[in-house]
Design an enzyme around this catalytic site. Structure first.
Site, PDB file in Angstrom:
ATOM      1  N   GLU A 126       0.850  -1.185   0.000  1.00  0.00           N
ATOM      2  CA  GLU A 126       0.000   0.000   0.000  1.00  0.00           C
ATOM      3  C   GLU A 126       0.888   1.238   0.000  1.00  0.00           C
ATOM      4  O   GLU A 126       1.850   1.281   0.763  1.00  0.00           O
ATOM      5  CB  GLU A 126      -0.915   0.040   1.233  1.00  0.00           C
ATOM      6  CG  GLU A 126      -1.918   1.188   1.148  1.00  0.00           C
ATOM      7  CD  GLU A 126      -2.900   1.233   2.332  1.00  0.00           C
ATOM      8  OE1 GLU A 126      -2.732   0.447   3.283  1.00  0.00           O
ATOM      9  OE2 GLU A 126      -3.805   2.052   2.259  1.00  0.00           O
ATOM     10  N   GLY A 266       3.054   2.614  10.772  1.00  0.00           N
ATOM     11  CA  GLY A 266       2.777   1.811  11.956  1.00  0.00           C
ATOM     12  C   GLY A 266       2.650   0.330  11.660  1.00  0.00           C
ATOM     13  O   GLY A 266       3.301  -0.497  12.287  1.00  0.00           O
ATOM     14  N   MET A 268       0.521  -2.714   8.646  1.00  0.00           N
ATOM     15  CA  MET A 268      -0.185  -2.886   7.383  1.00  0.00           C
ATOM     16  C   MET A 268      -1.081  -4.121   7.423  1.00  0.00           C
ATOM     17  O   MET A 268      -0.654  -5.185   7.844  1.00  0.00           O
ATOM     18  CB  MET A 268       0.862  -2.987   6.258  1.00  0.00           C
ATOM     19  CG  MET A 268       0.266  -3.158   4.882  1.00  0.00           C
ATOM     20  SD  MET A 268      -0.785  -1.733   4.436  1.00  0.00           S
ATOM     21  CE  MET A 268      -1.999  -2.560   3.436  1.00  0.00           C
ATOM     22  N   GLU A 303      -5.341  -3.008  12.673  1.00  0.00           N
ATOM     23  CA  GLU A 303      -5.029  -3.835  11.491  1.00  0.00           C
ATOM     24  C   GLU A 303      -5.974  -5.026  11.409  1.00  0.00           C
ATOM     25  O   GLU A 303      -6.423  -5.398  10.329  1.00  0.00           O
ATOM     26  CB  GLU A 303      -3.571  -4.299  11.515  1.00  0.00           C
ATOM     27  CG  GLU A 303      -2.538  -3.183  11.669  1.00  0.00           C
ATOM     28  CD  GLU A 303      -2.713  -2.026  10.709  1.00  0.00           C
ATOM     29  OE1 GLU A 303      -3.200  -2.229   9.576  1.00  0.00           O
ATOM     30  OE2 GLU A 303      -2.376  -0.875  11.091  1.00  0.00           O
ATOM     31  N   GLU A 325      -9.875   3.928   6.353  1.00  0.00           N
ATOM     32  CA  GLU A 325      -9.042   4.404   7.464  1.00  0.00           C
ATOM     33  C   GLU A 325      -9.852   5.116   8.551  1.00  0.00           C
ATOM     34  O   GLU A 325      -9.696   4.823   9.729  1.00  0.00           O
ATOM     35  CB  GLU A 325      -7.899   5.278   6.959  1.00  0.00           C
ATOM     36  CG  GLU A 325      -6.893   4.536   6.068  1.00  0.00           C
ATOM     37  CD  GLU A 325      -6.272   3.288   6.711  1.00  0.00           C
ATOM     38  OE1 GLU A 325      -6.430   3.105   7.934  1.00  0.00           O
ATOM     39  OE2 GLU A 325      -5.649   2.492   5.983  1.00  0.00           O
TER      40      GLU A 325
HETATM   41  N1  TRP Z   1      -3.020   0.950   5.716  1.00  0.00           N
HETATM   42  C1  TRP Z   1      -2.093   1.060   6.802  1.00  0.00           C
HETATM   43  C2  TRP Z   1      -2.909   1.298   8.041  1.00  0.00           C
HETATM   44  O1  TRP Z   1      -3.437   2.323   8.270  1.00  0.00           O
HETATM   45  C3  TRP Z   1      -1.101   2.149   6.705  1.00  0.00           C
HETATM   46  C4  TRP Z   1      -0.240   2.276   5.511  1.00  0.00           C
HETATM   47  C5  TRP Z   1      -0.518   2.898   4.375  1.00  0.00           C
HETATM   48  C6  TRP Z   1       1.113   1.941   5.410  1.00  0.00           C
HETATM   49  N2  TRP Z   1       0.563   2.968   3.554  1.00  0.00           N
HETATM   50  C7  TRP Z   1       1.582   2.396   4.174  1.00  0.00           C
HETATM   51  C8  TRP Z   1       1.975   1.284   6.254  1.00  0.00           C
HETATM   52  C9  TRP Z   1       2.912   2.272   3.801  1.00  0.00           C
HETATM   53  C10 TRP Z   1       3.306   1.149   5.858  1.00  0.00           C
HETATM   54  C11 TRP Z   1       3.768   1.651   4.647  1.00  0.00           C
HETATM   55  O2  TRP Z   1      -3.115   0.447   8.821  1.00  0.00           O
HETATM   56 ZN    ZN Z   2      -5.463   1.638   8.664  1.00  0.00          ZN
END
Ligand code: TRP
Ligand code: ZN
Length: 881
Positions: A126, A266, A268, A303, A325
């Site tokens: 992501e 944080g 994923m 998560e 989110e």
């Molecule tokens: N989707 C993840 C969350 O909010 C966060 C996230 C988005 C992320 N892009 C990322 C984590 C890139 C690490 C690197 O839980």
């Molecule tokens: Zn998230």
């Protein structure tokens, strides 16, 4: 150089892809020096429109070969460009595309795509990282079923993980082995994940409410197993809570969590294989503070909750990011509130919103919860999308009621399961279950900026009526000069002189229930009848809307609310408003060289609250902590002199300390009993520690050697990181004679535990003294520091830039220069990390003129740098606009 040539991507340009990719088979040959990836895509034209060119996304890939239905394509049947692979004239019907790419994970310092961390292979896809693994339609509305085979050295990588269920594994001979994973749930590419390495597993299991047995594992570096137990416990509690509260059950036989040391954010939510920054997994009494434990619990929950809000129902496009989110933050906040103390959690969340989202909304980077254009999507994982996005859902619940909200969630899960959805589709579910027109409410998604609600009041004894005149205004933000009124739910109470809420006989002027009225116009007068006395209004209870309130309540009213409001949030708010007013006034006096003094209202009210048996320790600790320097700057909002703020704040705190010293000493004494007894991270025990340490912090402000001796004794006797770090930080920040000794002892003990080194770095980077900049520069040479690791960089450079206002914004501009230059350096290896650090400059225009021009100079120098990433140039361009 500025990259203004990059055209923005616009929501209004959205259209579905011409092709679907229903299945993908991936084969990874993982080796130390290179990795080969073979991807077999089952492609079909959507709506039967075949033959159009197929344009796949790619980023920093080396293409080895392309074959169509098994035939290797000649070089003129496709074009490779910097960011794409185009098959110019594919067949009319469905076809199979086989693409082989070569990667160098060891050289991948951006930490996006496939990279190495502590000797293991891991991925982060992501938002747009999958295109760094293979050519693909790398967008969230292309959902595919994945089958993944990977092969690696059996010694180097005994653990081979991917999404879904393990279906096959075995030996390849020559010291290598393989595993095949199959994920039955169609998913977008951003949820793909792979991990291969030599890791230790903590295993457990969970049985879902319908009886599915789920194998759980948390993977960590060898030797860290005992530090993963709290994460595992949090995971099981999250799974149960989502069944109980949202009726959501887990949907695979396996759920794996992996902790890695090099991670941009944080954690994923990859399907069935969550990958975490180890900061949000590893915890034990020795290395983690109570705040760290709370962070592990909430990120594990976050998560996990994405499995339904994000994975089963994903986003149509990245403009809809808040769909997953904001909603998932709302869910994790509710989980923590249920597991811990609801009021304490609410106050903590509002502090985060005010310190991170309000400045964003009030500065050059302001954007709607659902943006309508972006140049770099990585820059939109913001407090606005996450935290304000969660507030919008909380308001929706307040507006339509718990019951219609719960039915709306169920409808959403039923209707959109397996889809890539939009905010409009989400909100339509609640419009349906509440039979309410939510079109004006949608403005919360479209309009940036924090509304300001101004309150005036009038009581008429003769007619026994009480009136509140409320007006709302949302300031202009980039691209949005004028705003429409928002729908603002105001949870309220009218507190009578006995401390009980008064019940008016009639309320008019707004849609109202017993404890909520709804603002939806620029100005409204709410009339309450049957009130013989003037009540003290308690508005926006539990922070019912993400707005700023301008309400000239008298100091007497604030003191009354601190002692009497039935709503704990507003008791805390009253204390905060009272201390804020005193500190702001003192700041202005400090600025103009006037002497300043404080009245005793706050200290007396605090003293009374501390004596109350009805309040729990965690809440008392929150009441005690006055606004921080950044909060005060936000309140003052322009012509900021951080030194004056610092001086005023310290004087105020010293004044409170001098008034309440005996009480603080008693609180420290009461809290000392826990030292040495068994540690428990539960909220009640954490609250006791927070209270004792908040009291100790005040005591040390007196600068008396007895207070420093006490602090040092607590530092040495501490059996948990909360007490140890609290004492260390007091010694260092107050310049105690024992500070250097304590820092050295701390380092000697923990220099091999990187997450604890982070605390040591941050403690030193946040000292409000002129030597700190040189100290920070010196610390970059410490063997425990590395520019390649995001946690280290954020702890040292990030803390300096965002938590040390007097030194980052030094009048000579050297703090700005250093941070800007460092961002330029980091941008060469990790643009995401660099652009996040750059955000610390976002309020540069609110400094007084001297600092403002120094900040601008530092930013312009960065702008002039040879090669800047799209991430950094996007933020720079908007910051300087
Ligand atoms: N989707 C993840 C969350 O909010 C966060 C996230 C988005 C992320 N892009 C990322 C984590 C890139 C690490 C690197 O839980
Ligand atoms: Zn998230």
């Amino acid at each position: 150089m500025l990259n203004d040539t990059v055209a923005p991507i616009r929501l209004s340009d959205y259209r579905p892809s011409d092709y679907a990719i229903d299945r993908i088979a991936l084969d990874f040959d993982l080796r130390a020096d290179e990795t080969l990836v073979r991807a077999e895509l089952a492609v079909s034209p959507r709506d039967g429109i075949g033959g159009k060119p197929l344009v796949l996304d790619g980023d920093e890939l080396t293409l080895v070969s392309v074959a169509l239905d098994g035939e290797v394509l000649g070089a003129n049947s496709y074009q490779v460009q910097d960011t794409s692979l185009t098959i110019s004239s594919p067949p009319q019907g469905a076809f199979t595309l086989t693409i082989v790419t070569r990667l160098d994970p060891a050289a991948n310092t951006k930490l996006m795509g496939l990279y190495r961390s502590s000797g293991a292979w891991c991925t982060q896809c992501e938002a747009e990282g999958f295109r760094r693994i293979t050519y693909f339609l790398d967008r969230p509305d292309v959902l595919s079923v994945y089958r993944v085979r990977m092969e690696a050295d059996a010694k180097e990588a005994p653990v081979l993980l991917s999404n879904g269920n393990l279906v096959e594994s075995g030996d390849c001979g020559n010291g290598r082995h393989f595993a095949v994973w199959d994920d039955p749930w169609p998913k977008p590419s951003y949820l793909f994940a792979l991990v291969a390495g030599d890791l230790e597993a903590v295993k457990d299991s969970f049985t879902t409410k319908s009886g599915r047995h789920v194998d759980l594992a948390v993977y960590v570096e060898h030797g860290n197993g005992s530090k993963a137990l709290y994460a595992m416990d949090s995971l099981k509690r999250s799974m149960k809570w989502d069944e109980d509260v949202f009726g959501r059950e887990y949907d695979l036989d396996v759920f794996n969590v992996v902790a890695v040391s090099d991670f941009n954010m944080g954690a994923m939510e990859n399907k069935g294989l969550n990958i975490f920054n180890d900061k949000y997994v590893l915890a034990d009494a020795d290395i983690a503070t109570d705040g760290d434990y709370a962070g592990v619990e909430s990120v594990i929950a976050h998560e996990y909750f994405h499995n339904w809000t994000g994975n089963r129902i994903t986003c149509r496009d990245w403009f809809q990011l808040c769909l997953k989110e904001g909603l998932t933050v709302f869910r994790d906040q509710e989980f923590s509130a249920d597991e811990r103390s609801r009021p304490v959690k609410r106050i903590a969340d509002v502090k985060v919103l005010r310190s991170h989202q309000f400045p964003e909304d009030g500065g050059p980077l302001a954007h709607p919860v659902r943006p309508n254009q972006y140049k770099e999507i990585n820059n939109f994982y913001t407090a606005t999308v996450y935290e304000k996005g969660a507030e919008v859902i909380r308001m929706l619940k307040t507006l339509i009621g718990d019951d219609a909200f719960a039915r709306g969630m169920t409808l959403y899960f039923d209707r959109h399961d397996g889809q890539a959805a939009t905010i409009e589709e989400f909100v339509a579910c609640f419009a349906e279950t509440s039979a309410r027109d939510l079109s004006q409410f949608m403005n919360w998604y479209f309009q940036a900026g924090t509304p300001v609600v101004t309150v005036a009041e009038r009581h008429d004894e003769a007619s026994q009526t009480y009136e509140l005149v409320l007006s709302q205004e949302t300031p202009p933000t980039p691209g949005q000069p004028s705003k429409l009124p928002q729908v603002i739910p105001v949870r309220f109470g009218l507190v009578g002189s006995t401390g009980n809420d008064l019940r008016p006989s009639r309320i008019s002027g707004a849609e109202t229930s017993a404890d909520v009225f709804i603002l939806d116009k620029a100005q409204q007068t709410i009339v309450f009848e049957g009130l013989s006395e003037r009540p003290v209004p308690s508005l926006f209870r539990a922070f019912s809307a993400p707005v700023k309130v301008r309400h000239a309540l008298s100091s007497d009213d604030q003191v009354f609310l601190i002692g009497n409001d039935a709503d704990p949030f507003n008791r805390w708010q009253a204390a905060t408003s009272l201390s804020m007013a005193a500190i702001v006034k003192a700041t202005h006096q400090a600025r103009s060289g006037q002497p300043f003094s404080f009245d005793t209202a706050f200290a007396e009210a605090l003293g009374a609250a501390l004596d109350s048996d009805a309040l729990d320790p965690a809440f008392k600790a929150l009441l005690m902590s006055p606004p921080g320097e950044n909060d005060i700057a936000r309140e003052i909002s322009e012509n900021i002199d951080p030194d004056a703020i610092h001086t005023a704040l310290m004087a105020f705190r010293r004044f409170v300390a001098s008034r309440l010293a005996p009480r603080f000493a008693r609180l420290v004494q009461d809290g000392t009993g826990d030292i040495g007894s068994g540690f428990s991270p539960d909220a009640a025990s954490a609250g006791k520690r927070a209270l004792a340490n908040a009291a100790l912090d005040y005591l040390a402000l007196t600068g008396e050697s007895s207070a420093f001796d006490l602090t040092y004794a607590r530092f040495q006797a501490a059996t948990n990181m909360t007490d140890r770090l609290a004492a260390l930080s007091i010694l260092v920040h107050r310049g105690a004679p024992q500070a250097d000794e304590a820092l050295a002892a701390f380092y000697a003990r923990f220099s091999s535990v990187p997450l604890v080194v982070d605390k040591w770095l941050a403690t030193q980077a946040t000292v409000a003294k002129a030597q700190t900049l040189d100290k920070v520069i010196a610390l970059t040479a410490d063997p425990a520091f590395s520019f390649g690791n995001p946690n280290r960089v954020r702890s040292l450079i990030g803390s300096f830039a965002s938590l040390n206002p007097t030194q980052f914004a030094r009048a000579d501009g050297k703090g700005f220069d250093y941070v800007a230059q460092t961002i330029g350096r980091i941008d060469d290896s990790n643009p995401q990390l660099a652009s996040r650090l750059l955000v610390s400059f976002r309020s540069w225009r609110s400094y007084e003129q001297g600092r403002r021009s120094k900040a601008e100079k530092a930013l312009r120098a960065l702008q002039a740098k040879e090669k800047l990433s799209r991430d950094v140039s996007d933020i720079l361009e908007r910051t300087l606009a």
